[in-house]
Design an enzyme around this catalytic site. Structure first.
Site, PDB file in Angstrom:
ATOM      1  CG  LEU A 137      -1.834  -1.246   1.318  1.00  0.00           C
ATOM      2  CD1 LEU A 137      -2.461  -1.353   2.692  1.00  0.00           C
ATOM      3  CD2 LEU A 137      -2.907  -1.175   0.245  1.00  0.00           C
ATOM      4  N   PRO A 138       0.246   2.416  -0.291  1.00  0.00           N
ATOM      5  CG  PRO A 138      -1.063   3.923  -1.500  1.00  0.00           C
ATOM      6  CD  PRO A 138      -1.140   2.634  -0.747  1.00  0.00           C
ATOM      7  CB  THR A 146       8.343   2.090   1.663  1.00  0.00           C
ATOM      8  OG1 THR A 146       8.980   1.108   0.845  1.00  0.00           O
ATOM      9  CG2 THR A 146       9.407   2.903   2.394  1.00  0.00           C
ATOM     10  CE  LYS A 155      12.353   1.100   0.521  1.00  0.00           C
ATOM     11  NZ  LYS A 155      12.480   0.677  -0.823  1.00  0.00           N
ATOM     12  CE  LYS A 180       5.997   5.948   1.250  1.00  0.00           C
ATOM     13  NZ  LYS A 180       5.410   4.757   0.687  1.00  0.00           N
TER      14      LYS A 180
HETATM   15  P1  NAD Z   1       0.864   2.374  -6.269  1.00  0.00           P
HETATM   16  O1  NAD Z   1       0.262   3.684  -5.926  1.00  0.00           O
HETATM   17  O2  NAD Z   1       1.113   2.051  -7.701  1.00  0.00           O
HETATM   18  O3  NAD Z   1      -0.072   1.181  -5.690  1.00  0.00           O
HETATM   19  C1  NAD Z   1      -0.739   1.223  -4.461  1.00  0.00           C
HETATM   20  C2  NAD Z   1      -2.045   0.444  -4.634  1.00  0.00           C
HETATM   21  O4  NAD Z   1      -2.692   0.339  -3.367  1.00  0.00           O
HETATM   22  C3  NAD Z   1      -3.037   1.145  -5.583  1.00  0.00           C
HETATM   23  O5  NAD Z   1      -3.431   0.249  -6.605  1.00  0.00           O
HETATM   24  C4  NAD Z   1      -4.209   1.522  -4.673  1.00  0.00           C
HETATM   25  O6  NAD Z   1      -5.464   1.480  -5.323  1.00  0.00           O
HETATM   26  C5  NAD Z   1      -4.094   0.454  -3.597  1.00  0.00           C
HETATM   27  N1  NAD Z   1      -4.755   0.784  -2.346  1.00  0.00           N
HETATM   28  C6  NAD Z   1      -4.628   1.895  -1.575  1.00  0.00           C
HETATM   29  N2  NAD Z   1      -5.384   1.792  -0.465  1.00  0.00           N
HETATM   30  C7  NAD Z   1      -6.008   0.593  -0.527  1.00  0.00           C
HETATM   31  C8  NAD Z   1      -6.925  -0.099   0.314  1.00  0.00           C
HETATM   32  N3  NAD Z   1      -7.373   0.424   1.446  1.00  0.00           N
HETATM   33  N4  NAD Z   1      -7.362  -1.312  -0.065  1.00  0.00           N
HETATM   34  C9  NAD Z   1      -6.915  -1.862  -1.220  1.00  0.00           C
HETATM   35  N5  NAD Z   1      -6.049  -1.276  -2.069  1.00  0.00           N
HETATM   36  C10 NAD Z   1      -5.613  -0.052  -1.726  1.00  0.00           C
HETATM   37  O7  NAD Z   1       2.188   2.264  -5.420  1.00  0.00           O
HETATM   38  P2  NAD Z   1       3.458   1.287  -5.682  1.00  0.00           P
HETATM   39  O8  NAD Z   1       4.432   1.957  -6.569  1.00  0.00           O
HETATM   40  O9  NAD Z   1       2.939  -0.074  -6.014  1.00  0.00           O
HETATM   41  O10 NAD Z   1       4.120   1.291  -4.219  1.00  0.00           O
HETATM   42  C11 NAD Z   1       3.555   0.553  -3.152  1.00  0.00           C
HETATM   43  C12 NAD Z   1       4.493   0.633  -1.971  1.00  0.00           C
HETATM   44  O11 NAD Z   1       5.769   0.099  -2.358  1.00  0.00           O
HETATM   45  C13 NAD Z   1       4.752   2.059  -1.470  1.00  0.00           C
HETATM   46  O12 NAD Z   1       4.798   2.031  -0.059  1.00  0.00           O
HETATM   47  C14 NAD Z   1       6.088   2.402  -2.093  1.00  0.00           C
HETATM   48  O13 NAD Z   1       6.811   3.362  -1.326  1.00  0.00           O
HETATM   49  C15 NAD Z   1       6.778   1.047  -2.077  1.00  0.00           C
HETATM   50  N6  NAD Z   1       7.846   0.887  -3.084  1.00  0.00           N
HETATM   51  C16 NAD Z   1       7.645   1.299  -4.372  1.00  0.00           C
HETATM   52  C17 NAD Z   1       8.681   1.134  -5.304  1.00  0.00           C
HETATM   53  C18 NAD Z   1       8.483   1.559  -6.750  1.00  0.00           C
HETATM   54  O14 NAD Z   1       9.479   1.622  -7.481  1.00  0.00           O
HETATM   55  N7  NAD Z   1       7.263   1.838  -7.204  1.00  0.00           N
HETATM   56  C19 NAD Z   1       9.889   0.549  -4.920  1.00  0.00           C
HETATM   57  C20 NAD Z   1      10.058   0.116  -3.596  1.00  0.00           C
HETATM   58  C21 NAD Z   1       9.013   0.298  -2.695  1.00  0.00           C
END
Ligand code: NAD
Length: 309
Positions: A65-66, A103, A178, A253
């Protein structure tokens, strides 16, 4: 094979869930975005109409999740007297393993771990490194915080999505490790960018300078694997208009989380604070969705301005 509930099917969660399906797990998914669920259903996932619906009956729950507020409200009931506001830990069966790969701040991870422990459930924070490419390839690094038992139980499912799996310590330790890493990465990226540009300003070829520094005492990961100067390296975002990779907004973030953590522990992190400030400004200039190596342009632009003057 175990049944895994996967909640949060965004840029990272979508391909991670797909790798669990490929590995033979029964995967039941939920996301607020129906199209994200549909994409997984087409790859063999079962879908649910709510997060609790996905988690009920699963052996393992994985969330991606975000931010911390999403993780807290999803796992822990917002009103113990209202059944419609149940959290995941209210609906899962005894013995279900809970894994959060988002994260987030370490406090939120500890908050959920404590509530889970009160119900006799094992929870681990398992943030990842490796980005969307690692998520798709199944080569993510997992940095875990939680009990030895939870860490052991998580091996099978984490191995299906990644390679290196570390146990950083107790609850919240995965999140701390992390953000330490990402704070260091941001500092290396800024310092590598300014060094390369200074060489270019003096007429050096950035490829030659990169080769020199890579094997000298300034050598670091950004020079070896992720050169920020365009056309020095193939297949990195800097040679593709800074598209793809790790977004500036996400680095902002993570640097915010690292500064919050520094305040809590009264740690001195001047380089991290400066890197955060530079990345916040960079995002404000409209670069939030570009790769974080685009910070290189901050230094390249100042050179263009100098020439114009
Ligand atoms: P993203 O915004 O693409 O995906 C998040 C998903 O969570 C969305 O599809 C959203 O609809 C869903 N969501 C939010 N609240 C929800 C709920 N209550 N119930 C169900 N679904 C819900 O984000 P991402 O890029 O996939 O990143 C996710 C996590 O991974 C973050 O914490 C980010 O910091 C971490 N991260 C991302 C990367 C990257 O390169 N994108 C790398 C390492 C870590």
């Amino acid at each position: 094979m175990s049944t895994v509930a996967f909640i949060g099917l965004g840029n990272m969660g979508g391909p991670m869930a797909a790798n669990l399906i490929k590995a033979g797990f029964t995967v039941k998914v939920f996301d607020l975005v129906p199209e994200a669920m549909q994409a997984l259903a087409e790859q063999g996932a079962l879908t649910a109409t709510s997060a609790c619906g996905a988690a009920a009956g699963a052996d393992i729950v994985v969330t991606m999740l975000p931010a911390g507020k999403h993780v807290r409200s999803l796992y822990v009931s917002s009103d113990a007297n209202d059944d419609t506001k149940k959290g995941l830990i209210d609906v899962v069966a005894a013995g279900t393993l809970l894994i959060d790969c988002s994260t987030i701040d370490a406090d939120s991870a500890r908050f959920v771990a404590e509530h889970a422990a009160n119900k006799g459930l094992e929870f681990i924070d398992a943030p990842v490194s490796g980005g969307t490419a690692g998520a798709a390839a199944g080569t993510l690094t997992f940095i875990c915080g939680g009990s030895d038992k939870a860490f052991e139980l998580a091996q099978g499912v984490l191995n299906a999505m990644g390679g290196n799996i570390f146990h950083a310590g107790g609850p919240g330790a995965g999140q701390v490790a992390k953000i330490c890493n990402n704070m260091l990465l941001s500092v290396l990226m800024v310092a590598t960018s300014e060094s390369l540009q200074m060489g270019v300003d003096h007429g050096l070829d950035p490829k030659v300078l990169s080769d020199i520094m890579k094997v000298s005492s300034g050598g670091n990961w950004t020079l070896e694997k992720y050169n920020p100067c365009p056309d020095v390296m193939d297949s990195v975002p800097s040679s593709n208009g800074y598209q793809g990779g790790f977004m500036v907004d996400l680095m902002v973030k993570d640097l915010g989380l690292s500064q919050e953590a520094a305040l809590l522990s009264n740690s001195s992190t001047p380089m991290g604070a400066l890197a955060r400030s530079l990345y916040v400004n960079h995002a404000k200039q409209g670069n939030g969705k570009r790769d974080f190596s685009s910070i290189f342009e901050l230094f390249a632009q100042s050179e263009q301005i100098k020439h114009k003057g």
